[in-house]
Design a protein around this motif. Structure first.
Motif, PDB file in Angstrom:
ATOM      1  N   ARG A 130      -4.200  -3.552   7.174  1.00  0.00           N
ATOM      2  CA  ARG A 130      -5.787  -2.798   6.794  1.00  0.00           C
ATOM      3  C   ARG A 130      -6.394  -3.003   7.648  1.00  0.00           C
ATOM      4  NH1 ARG A 130      -3.706  -4.383   1.239  1.00  0.00           N
ATOM      5  NH2 ARG A 130      -3.396  -2.690  -0.224  1.00  0.00           N
ATOM      6  N   LYS A 145      -2.686   4.625   1.652  1.00  0.00           N
ATOM      7  CA  LYS A 145      -1.823   4.570   0.793  1.00  0.00           C
ATOM      8  C   LYS A 145      -0.553   5.561   1.565  1.00  0.00           C
ATOM      9  CE  LYS A 145      -1.705   4.879  -3.540  1.00  0.00           C
ATOM     10  NZ  LYS A 145      -0.779   2.776  -3.592  1.00  0.00           N
ATOM     11  N   SER A 181       0.780  -1.098   0.347  1.00  0.00           N
ATOM     12  CA  SER A 181       0.204   0.368   0.640  1.00  0.00           C
ATOM     13  C   SER A 181       0.770   1.087  -0.212  1.00  0.00           C
ATOM     14  CB  SER A 181      -0.975  -0.111   1.458  1.00  0.00           C
ATOM     15  OG  SER A 181      -2.100  -0.866   0.529  1.00  0.00           O
TER      16      SER A 181
END
Length: 184
Positions: free
Chosen positions: A183, A76, A51
């Motif tokens: 995440r 990000k 990411s």
């Protein structure tokens, strides 16, 4: 709900064609086109798994309004700078936001955008933010472990003659683990 869309891709790759050829011990130009494609694909795979943007590139973050909180988490990294922001109404009209009314906290992982009260409630629709991500504009700015991960993926794809998206991540997991954004 939010989405990220690439606006400006990186101008370079984290490893050069010459570095890849040296790593693979290739001395001819016969495979240059293939190697360039493998380098780009390997970079994209590393970016996907971590990411993170490896080299400087601009992405548009679109967030549906109304916002419940004035803080937006950006999925990000590493965020460098905010270059544009606007509100898009439900009818499609765009109104630019003053960048002085938005703070990009690029030190937090993940980064956060904090909007002042002047930005909030400017219509129903969506907010859009153009953000530059990446370690820098040149391969010298990329961490060595990430460059090594790209080279390992290129070597595996070259030797097995398969797409890098079919390669097991295990080969580079140790190299990219410190750079992965978890995440939730």
């Amino acid at each position: 709900m939010s989405s990220l869309t690439l606006i400006t891709p990186p101008a370079n790759e984290p490893v050069t064609l010459e570095e890849a050829k040296a790593w693979l011990k290739i001395e001819t130009a016969d495979e240059d086109t293939l190697l360039l494609r493998l380098i780009a694909t390997a970079r994209q795979m590393v970016e996907h798994y971590t990411s993170r943007a490896v080299l400087e590139q601009t992405w548009r973050l679109v967030v549906q309004s109304p916002l419940a909180l004035p803080v937006i988490v950006v999925s990000k990294a590493p965020a460098q700078r905010l270059v544009a922001a606007f509100v898009q109404s439900a009818s499609g009209d765009q109104t630019a936001l003053d960048l002085n009314d938005i703070r990009l906290d690029s030190l937090s992982q993940p980064a956060r955008l904090t909007l002042s009260n002047a930005c909030l409630g400017q219509g129903v629709g969506s907010y859009a933010f153009d953000i530059v991500f990446g370690y820098g504009a040149t391969p010298d700015s990329v961490p060595e472990a990430i460059k090594q991960a790209v080279l390992v993926m290129v070597a595996q794809a070259y030797e097995q003659r398969c797409a890098t998206d079919r390669l097991p991540i295990d080969a580079i997991a140790g190299l990219i683990a410190p750079y992965m954004i978890r995440r939730i």
